[in-house]
Design a protein around this motif. Structure first.
Motif, PDB file in Angstrom:
ATOM      1  N   VAL A  91      -4.204   6.794  -3.998  1.00 52.56           N
ATOM      2  CA  VAL A  91      -4.472   5.149  -4.839  1.00 52.56           C
ATOM      3  C   VAL A  91      -3.264   4.459  -4.391  1.00 52.56           C
ATOM      4  O   VAL A  91      -2.161   4.772  -5.225  1.00 52.56           O
ATOM      5  CB  VAL A  91      -4.593   4.765  -6.324  1.00 52.56           C
ATOM      6  N   GLU A 145       0.899  -1.118  -0.124  1.00 54.04           N
ATOM      7  CA  GLU A 145      -0.006   0.230   0.269  1.00 54.04           C
ATOM      8  C   GLU A 145       0.904   1.450  -0.099  1.00 54.04           C
ATOM      9  O   GLU A 145       1.301   2.060   0.303  1.00 54.04           O
ATOM     10  CB  GLU A 145      -0.652  -0.052   0.868  1.00 54.04           C
ATOM     11  N   LYS A 196      -0.777  -3.171 -12.389  1.00 49.67           N
ATOM     12  CA  LYS A 196      -1.610  -4.737 -12.532  1.00 49.67           C
ATOM     13  C   LYS A 196      -0.307  -5.225 -13.240  1.00 49.67           C
ATOM     14  O   LYS A 196       0.486  -5.120 -14.607  1.00 49.67           O
ATOM     15  CB  LYS A 196      -2.675  -4.644 -13.471  1.00 49.67           C
ATOM     16  N   ASN A 204      -0.318   1.174  -4.466  1.00 53.77           N
ATOM     17  CA  ASN A 204       0.067   0.016  -4.737  1.00 53.77           C
ATOM     18  C   ASN A 204       1.433  -0.701  -4.210  1.00 53.77           C
ATOM     19  O   ASN A 204       1.494  -0.099  -3.320  1.00 53.77           O
ATOM     20  CB  ASN A 204       0.577   0.225  -6.201  1.00 53.77           C
ATOM     21  N   LYS A 219      -4.512   1.874 -10.374  1.00 59.79           N
ATOM     22  CA  LYS A 219      -3.955   0.284  -9.745  1.00 59.79           C
ATOM     23  C   LYS A 219      -3.022  -0.424 -10.728  1.00 59.79           C
ATOM     24  O   LYS A 219      -2.970  -0.607 -12.175  1.00 59.79           O
ATOM     25  CB  LYS A 219      -5.025  -0.657  -9.357  1.00 59.79           C
ATOM     26  N   ASP A 226      -8.095   3.892 -12.228  1.00 60.27           N
ATOM     27  CA  ASP A 226      -7.834   3.142 -11.420  1.00 60.27           C
ATOM     28  C   ASP A 226      -6.600   3.685 -10.610  1.00 60.27           C
ATOM     29  O   ASP A 226      -6.522   3.191  -9.093  1.00 60.27           O
ATOM     30  CB  ASP A 226      -9.004   2.442 -11.083  1.00 60.27           C
TER      31      ASP A 226
END
Length: 595
Positions: free
Chosen positions: A407, A395, A574, A409, A572, A570
């Motif tokens: 946000v 996080e 991936k 990661n 994020k 978003d």
């Protein structure tokens, strides 16, 4: 403590100090009025003693003592007033920064250096920078030391752990931190003050070092004072007093150039010395447990009194700037040489300590800066420092983004794969992610908490390539500047020091075919070296390197969501290669190209 709680905390402190300031201001007005009344009564008693009764003369000493005491009391209260004004300003500043209002807050732009391995790319200095948001140093030397720490973090595990302990302990001492900051804000420094003080230490003495000067500076003024007193009763003694005064001026004339140069080097330093003394006053009386802080308090013992004494000597020496005062005291007391002697004696007794005391001031300011940052981000965590070449974070977020809207990661690098290829569309979050990793590494290696729930950090050097710029001054094109940056990275790799490399869209200054070939070759060049790397790119072909080097390279991506003709992100990270791009979509959306 969240942002709302911090806002309430600093608001309460600002209001409390404002009330104390109002009370002190009222007391100053009362003392001023009493002092004025005492002066009027003193003059009235003189008039009555001369016109009515000599018995009024007996009241004069009492009124004079009262007047002098009122001057002393007024000076004390005024110092308290300035300190309280600074405390109010400190808490108002914290409230301002909580709301991301940076106007009129020092940005540290002077420390920015586009040629530095990472400072420019990570927005460490300048408007809206990390330095502007976090710095709490008030002395020039403190600001320089904090900036230096951002540019060259600690590289020894025990030093980082010791710094963490100091920051943890200091983060809970809000009153101490703010009193130190208020003291450090008392006098505006001039550039060069610090270096000039150190240069003054190196000057050779020309009065204190001479044998017999001490005796001469006592005997001649004593004889002259007696002669001046006797001149009222005997004209022959008056002649002697005049001759002695002429002798003193003649003797001073031998040294006057050196006295003037001496005064020039130290005369304007009273304010900064008093400021440093006040900071050290708070430091030396505080009790700490961490070794770093106890070392600083030990260095500061009696330093406040010594520096205050030096400041008083400088203040008295400055009286020579008044021509009438200078003529009178140099005619009777050899005043200039008296204070050169005293200042040189102070220097001889304390020269080995002064640099250490000044260093203690800047050191505690830097620790205060990080401790305030830790207090304002109590949800952040301190890094586990590893000597293995591996980075992991859970996080992870950017410290300048409000936690409620940031946000986060996860990152894992070095336990197996050492290179991450990060593909994705424009505005999807690639560059911000690289800066997030980089800035948290810098913070962790400074011993401060990072925006994460868990952070394992290696002892590592940092190199970035994100904002390479051309230079007309150096006759350097954008592409050549980028190649120079890449060369510096490769040169550092060959030194075999552990290195974290963050690159954003490498070789932007050439055509797509050349760019792709060069980028692939560079990634292959990194594989055998002792390093970690994150490379953000739009070039999906770099993703094929994972197939060729599965033990070293892994693909991750950021990409947009396009639903109902609307674009969203978003942010994020991936696994895998990006599949969606947004340039054509946005150009159509904005009417640049037809649908």
């Amino acid at each position: 403590m969240n942002s709302k709680d911090l806002h309430a905390f600093y608001t309460e402190r600002e209001e409390r100090f404002s009330l104390s300031l109002k009370d002190i201001t009222s007391k100053i007005n009362v003392v001023s009025n009493i002092r004025l009344t005492t002066a009027v009564l003193f003059l009235g008693c003189i008039y009555l003693a001369l016109t009515k009764s000599t018995s009024f003369f007996y009241l004069l000493p009492v009124l004079l003592i009262a007047f002098v005491w009122m001057i002393f009391k007024h000076a004390q209260l005024f110092k308290q007033k300035v300190h309280l004004e600074n405390l109010v300003a400190i808490n108002a500043r914290e409230l301002k920064l909580l709301e991301n209002q940076y106007e009129k807050i020092y940005s540290g732009a002077e420390f920015n250096d586009p040629t530095h391995p990472y400072a420019h790319d990570l927005d460490l200095f300048g408007e809206g920078s990390f330095f502007q948001a976090v710095n709490r140093c008030n002395t020039i030397q403190g600001k320089h030391k904090f900036a230096h720490g951002l540019k060259t973090p600690l590289q020894h595990k025990q030093a980082i752990i010791a710094r963490q302990a100091a920051i943890k302990e200091l983060s809970h001492r809000v009153d101490f931190r703010q009193h130190v900051a208020a003291a450090g804000n008392e006098t505006e420094e001039e550039r060069g003050d610090y270096d000039e003080l150190l240069a003054w230490l190196k000057q050779q003495p020309f009065v204190y070092s001479k044998k017999g000067f001490k005796f001469l500076l006592v005997i001649i003024p004593a004889i002259t004072t007696v002669a001046v007193a006797g001149a009222f009763f005997n004209p022959w003694v008056k002649t002697l007093a005049i001759l002695l005064a002429i002798f003193q001026w003649g003797f001073l004339g031998i040294y006057i150039k050196r006295v003037n140069a001496f005064h020039e080097s130290i005369g304007r330093k009273r304010g900064i010395l008093e400021k440093y003394a006040h900071v050290l006053h708070f430091l030396q009386r505080e009790k700490f447990e961490s070794p770093v802080l106890t070392g600083l308090t030990n260095n500061a013992q009696q330093a406040d009194q010594k520096l205050k004494h030096l400041a008083n000597l400088v203040g008295s020496f400055n009286a020579r700037s008044n021509a009438l005062t200078s003529i009178f005291v140099n005619s009777i007391l050899m005043y200039d040489l008296q204070y050169v002697y005293r200042l040189e004696r102070w220097r001889s007794e304390n020269e080995n300590n002064l640099r250490r005391w000044l260093e203690a001031v800047s050191d505690i300011e830097v620790l205060n800066t990080w401790a305030t940052y830790a207090f304002n981000h109590q949800q952040f965590v301190y890094a586990d420092i590893s000597e293995n070449l591996a980075l992991s974070a859970h996080e992870l977020g950017h410290p300048l983004i409000e936690p409620t809207s940031c946000v986060t990661n996860n990152v894992q690098l070095g336990e197996g794969e050492s290179i991450l290829i990060i593909t994705g569309a424009n505005m999807a979050g690639k560059s911000t992610f690289l800066r997030t990793v980089g800035i948290n590494i810098v913070i962790a290696l400074n011993g401060a908490p990072v925006f994460a729930t868990k952070f394992n950090c290696p002892l590592i050097l940092l190199q970035t390539g994100m904002r390479t710029a051309d230079s007309l001054k150096d006759h350097q094109s954008y592409f050549y500047a980028e190649l120079n940056r890449l060369k510096s990275i490769v040169d550092q790799l060959r030194s075999k020091l552990p290195l974290l490399i963050l690159l954003d869209e490498i070789l932007k200054g050439t055509n797509s075919t050349d760019k792709q070939a060069g980028s692939i070759a560079l990634v292959k060049q990194l594989i055998p070296h002792h390093c970690l790397a994150m490379i953000a790119t739009h070039d999906l072909a770099l993703g094929e390197l994972e197939i060729e080097f599965p033990d070293h390279v892994k693909n991750f991506h950021f990409e947009p969501n396009i639903e109902n003709d609307q674009l969203s992100f978003d942010y994020k990270l991936k696994r895998g290669i990006a599949e969606k791009m947004n340039a054509t979509f946005l150009m159509k959306k904005m009417g640049i190209i037809p649908n």
